[in-house]
Design a protein around this motif. Structure first.
Motif, PDB file in Angstrom:
ATOM      1  N   PHE A  73      -2.898  -0.134   5.020  1.00 11.49           N
ATOM      2  CA  PHE A  73      -2.210   1.091   4.596  1.00 11.49           C
ATOM      3  C   PHE A  73      -2.293   2.171   5.666  1.00 11.49           C
ATOM      4  O   PHE A  73      -1.276   2.772   6.039  1.00 11.49           O
ATOM      5  N   ILE A  74      -3.489   2.428   6.188  1.00  8.40           N
ATOM      6  CA  ILE A  74      -3.688   3.516   7.163  1.00  8.40           C
ATOM      7  C   ILE A  74      -2.893   3.260   8.433  1.00  8.40           C
ATOM      8  O   ILE A  74      -2.157   4.133   8.928  1.00  8.40           O
ATOM      9  N   LEU A  75      -2.999   2.046   8.989  1.00 14.47           N
ATOM     10  CA  LEU A  75      -2.330   1.743  10.255  1.00 14.47           C
ATOM     11  C   LEU A  75      -0.800   1.750  10.102  1.00 14.47           C
ATOM     12  O   LEU A  75      -0.085   2.242  10.980  1.00 14.47           O
ATOM     13  N   LEU A 125       4.070  -3.667   3.038  1.00 15.87           N
ATOM     14  CA  LEU A 125       4.453  -3.124   4.341  1.00 15.87           C
ATOM     15  C   LEU A 125       5.850  -2.497   4.293  1.00 15.87           C
ATOM     16  O   LEU A 125       6.077  -1.417   4.862  1.00 15.87           O
ATOM     17  N   ILE A 126       6.782  -3.172   3.615  1.00 17.17           N
ATOM     18  CA  ILE A 126       8.156  -2.656   3.522  1.00 17.17           C
ATOM     19  C   ILE A 126       8.164  -1.300   2.821  1.00 17.17           C
ATOM     20  O   ILE A 126       8.844  -0.361   3.250  1.00 17.17           O
ATOM     21  N   GLY A 127       7.399  -1.186   1.748  1.00 19.98           N
ATOM     22  CA  GLY A 127       7.325   0.075   1.012  1.00 19.98           C
ATOM     23  C   GLY A 127       6.811   1.213   1.874  1.00 19.98           C
ATOM     24  O   GLY A 127       7.344   2.327   1.835  1.00 19.98           O
ATOM     25  N   ILE A 128       5.788   0.940   2.691  1.00 22.94           N
ATOM     26  CA  ILE A 128       5.215   1.993   3.548  1.00 22.94           C
ATOM     27  C   ILE A 128       6.192   2.367   4.657  1.00 22.94           C
ATOM     28  O   ILE A 128       6.421   3.548   4.939  1.00 22.94           O
ATOM     29  N   LEU A 149       0.630   5.328   9.693  1.00 20.77           N
ATOM     30  CA  LEU A 149       0.651   6.085  10.945  1.00 20.77           C
ATOM     31  C   LEU A 149       1.958   5.890  11.713  1.00 20.77           C
ATOM     32  O   LEU A 149       2.397   6.779  12.449  1.00 20.77           O
ATOM     33  N   PHE A 150       2.570   4.716  11.541  1.00 19.07           N
ATOM     34  CA  PHE A 150       3.793   4.405  12.294  1.00 19.07           C
ATOM     35  C   PHE A 150       5.067   4.535  11.465  1.00 19.07           C
ATOM     36  O   PHE A 150       6.157   4.292  11.977  1.00 19.07           O
ATOM     37  N   SER A 151       4.950   4.897  10.197  1.00 24.27           N
ATOM     38  CA  SER A 151       6.128   4.879   9.331  1.00 24.27           C
ATOM     39  C   SER A 151       7.198   5.884   9.764  1.00 24.27           C
ATOM     40  O   SER A 151       8.398   5.590   9.724  1.00 24.27           O
ATOM     41  N   LYS A 188       7.725   7.069  12.818  1.00 24.47           N
ATOM     42  CA  LYS A 188       8.329   6.581  14.055  1.00 24.47           C
ATOM     43  C   LYS A 188       9.274   5.420  13.770  1.00 24.47           C
ATOM     44  O   LYS A 188      10.336   5.296  14.380  1.00 24.47           O
ATOM     45  N   PHE A 189       8.893   4.577  12.811  1.00 24.46           N
ATOM     46  CA  PHE A 189       9.710   3.420  12.443  1.00 24.46           C
ATOM     47  C   PHE A 189      11.093   3.855  11.950  1.00 24.46           C
ATOM     48  O   PHE A 189      12.099   3.224  12.265  1.00 24.46           O
ATOM     49  N   SER A 190      11.149   4.937  11.185  1.00 25.73           N
ATOM     50  CA  SER A 190      12.421   5.400  10.617  1.00 25.73           C
ATOM     51  C   SER A 190      13.403   5.864  11.692  1.00 25.73           C
ATOM     52  O   SER A 190      14.610   5.910  11.450  1.00 25.73           O
ATOM     53  N   MET A 191      12.903   6.189  12.896  1.00 24.67           N
ATOM     54  CA  MET A 191      13.773   6.649  13.974  1.00 24.67           C
ATOM     55  C   MET A 191      14.238   5.516  14.885  1.00 24.67           C
ATOM     56  O   MET A 191      15.077   5.723  15.751  1.00 24.67           O
ATOM     57  N   PHE A 192      13.689   4.314  14.688  1.00 28.11           N
ATOM     58  CA  PHE A 192      14.088   3.172  15.512  1.00 28.11           C
ATOM     59  C   PHE A 192      15.482   2.700  15.141  1.00 28.11           C
ATOM     60  O   PHE A 192      15.940   2.860  13.998  1.00 28.11           O
ATOM     61  N   ASN A 193      16.166   2.058  16.109  1.00 27.65           N
ATOM     62  CA  ASN A 193      17.394   1.344  15.778  1.00 27.65           C
ATOM     63  C   ASN A 193      17.031  -0.021  15.189  1.00 27.65           C
ATOM     64  O   ASN A 193      15.861  -0.375  15.096  1.00 27.65           O
TER      65      ASN A 193
END
Length: 417
Positions: free
Chosen positions: A114-116, A74-77, A119-121, A123-128
């Motif tokens: 992996f797919i789910l 999960l961390i890698g994705i 899909l959010f990776s 968006k995750f990078s823009m979170f605080n």
């Protein structure tokens, strides 16, 4: 079967994950070129704990194998995006099937994860940081529940045990929270370190700019004044010559300031050559003898042959500054001694005077921008000295006592052809 929730295998799995994360940040921080291959590096660092978690699982029963391999997956994705996730998926499944044999349920479960997650990776990078922590916990919990439902639906023999609930549904969100928190803290630390380094450089530049503008403005103001005086029609030739001498003197002063600044600021890796220590220091002594005579300073020398490598012009400028400082530290006259010693690996150069000396604060601040022990000094000369010695992989040590004198000991690596 006696069941212990937190056992050695759990700690081992956590150890594999945390060590891989620390290794990632240590190498990224110390080897800047790795940032160009960050996704490849994330894949490598997250593959290793995944493999180790599978090889040394928390426990094995007749129904299922439990471990924490989904955490690095999960961390890698989330931090590397879908390309990293795809690579980790292939590696994880290949190792899983190699060790324990093919299992269609495992294949389906990890493809869904992996797919789910992919899909959010973005968006995750823009979170605080706060939202990343909340999202990672909820994602891990939801994926655990979803994949468990899929497993129960597909396989009649799949059993949800107490151990399974703890290790596969409740433990991963907790681990994800702490792992994401550690990653964010380490990432911020590296970012802050880089910003501090930039701020320090900018501070040095601003101090140098302030020093240069201030010190150059003074002689230029004097020059401007004398040029205005030269416009007077009834000046005698003698007075005119005096004014010209003042103009030339002030322009030379401005030139010296700019030369010192350039010697400090420009790279010193050009024109590297052989430096004959004794010969170059003798030539510098000859250059400074008029100044020494004016200050009633007697120069003595004990120079033995020694060779090092560096920029000859910068070397001369460095020792010219040091010898001039020593002479100027003895306004009422004194003795200046230059001694060189040669060992197997180093050349030691000692410059000693019996002048006004330096305080501990002055020694500690030697080489700082815009700091000088002289009333009208800029501090550029000492900066040139420090930078030149550092560039030549040398060391400088100052011993001084107020009103008794100063000894500067410079150690340079010896050059052997």
């Amino acid at each position: 079967m006696d069941f212990i929730y937190i056992n050695q295998n759990v700690l081992d799995n956590l150890f594999y994950i945390l060590v891989s994360i620390f290794v990632f940040f240590v190498l990224i921080d110390n080897f800047k070129t790795l940032k160009n291959y960050q996704k490849t590096f994330i894949t490598a660092c997250m593959s290793l704990p995944s493999i180790l978690c599978m090889k040394f699982p928390i426990y094995i029963d007749e129904y299922c194998i439990h471990d924490l391999r989904q955490i690095p997956f999960l961390i890698g994705i989330l931090y590397g995006g879908w390309p990293v996730g795809a690579a980790l998926l292939i590696i994880s499944l290949a190792i899983r099937f190699f060790i324990y044999g093919f299992n269609s349920l495992t294949l389906i479960v990890y493809i869904v994860i992996f797919i789910l997650t992919a899909l959010f990776s973005k968006k995750f990078s823009m979170f605080n940081r706060k939202n990343k922590l909340i999202f990672s916990v909820l994602l891990s919990l939801c994926l655990g529940i979803l994949t468990t439902s899929i497993a129960v639906t597909i396989s009649d023999s799949f059993r949800v045990t107490e151990a399974y609930m703890f290790y596969f549904i409740f433990l991963p969100p907790v681990v994800m929270f702490f792992v994401v928190y550690i990653i964010e803290i380490l990432g911020d630390a590296i970012s802050i370190k880089s910003k501090i380094a930039k701020l320090e450089k900018m501070e040095v530049v601003s101090q140098l700019a302030a020093s240069i503008s201030h010190e150059v403005r003074n002689p230029l103001t004097v020059v401007k004044g004398f040029i205005d005086l030269l416009k007077a029609p009834n000046l005698s030739q003698e007075v005119r010559e005096q004014y010209f001498q003042h103009v030339v003197r002030e322009l030379k002063s401005a030139e010296t300031i700019i030369s010192d600044y350039l010697a400090y600021a420009k790279p010193a890796t050009e024109d590297i050559g052989i430096i004959l220590i004794d010969r170059e220091i003798r030539s510098i002594i000859e250059m400074t003898k008029p100044l020494a005579n004016m200050n009633s300073v007697k120069i003595s020398e004990e120079l033995v042959p020694g060779i090092t490598r560096g920029n000859i012009q910068h070397f001369k400028q460095c020792f010219l500054n040091l010898i001039k400082n020593s002479i100027e530290a003895m306004p009422n006259g004194g003795d200046l001694s230059l001694v060189t010693l040669v060992s197997k690996f180093d050349i030691i150069i000692e410059i000693s005077d019996n002048g006004v000396g330096m305080s501990k604060e002055q020694i500690n601040r030697f080489g700082e921008p815009y700091y000088s022990t002289k009333e009208k000094g800029t501090g550029l000369g000492s900066m040139v000295v420090v930078k030149t010695i550092e560039t030549m992989n040398g060391k400088i040590k100052i011993n001084s006592v107020l009103n008794k004198g100063t000894t500067i000991r410079i150690t340079l690596p010896i050059y052997t052809s």
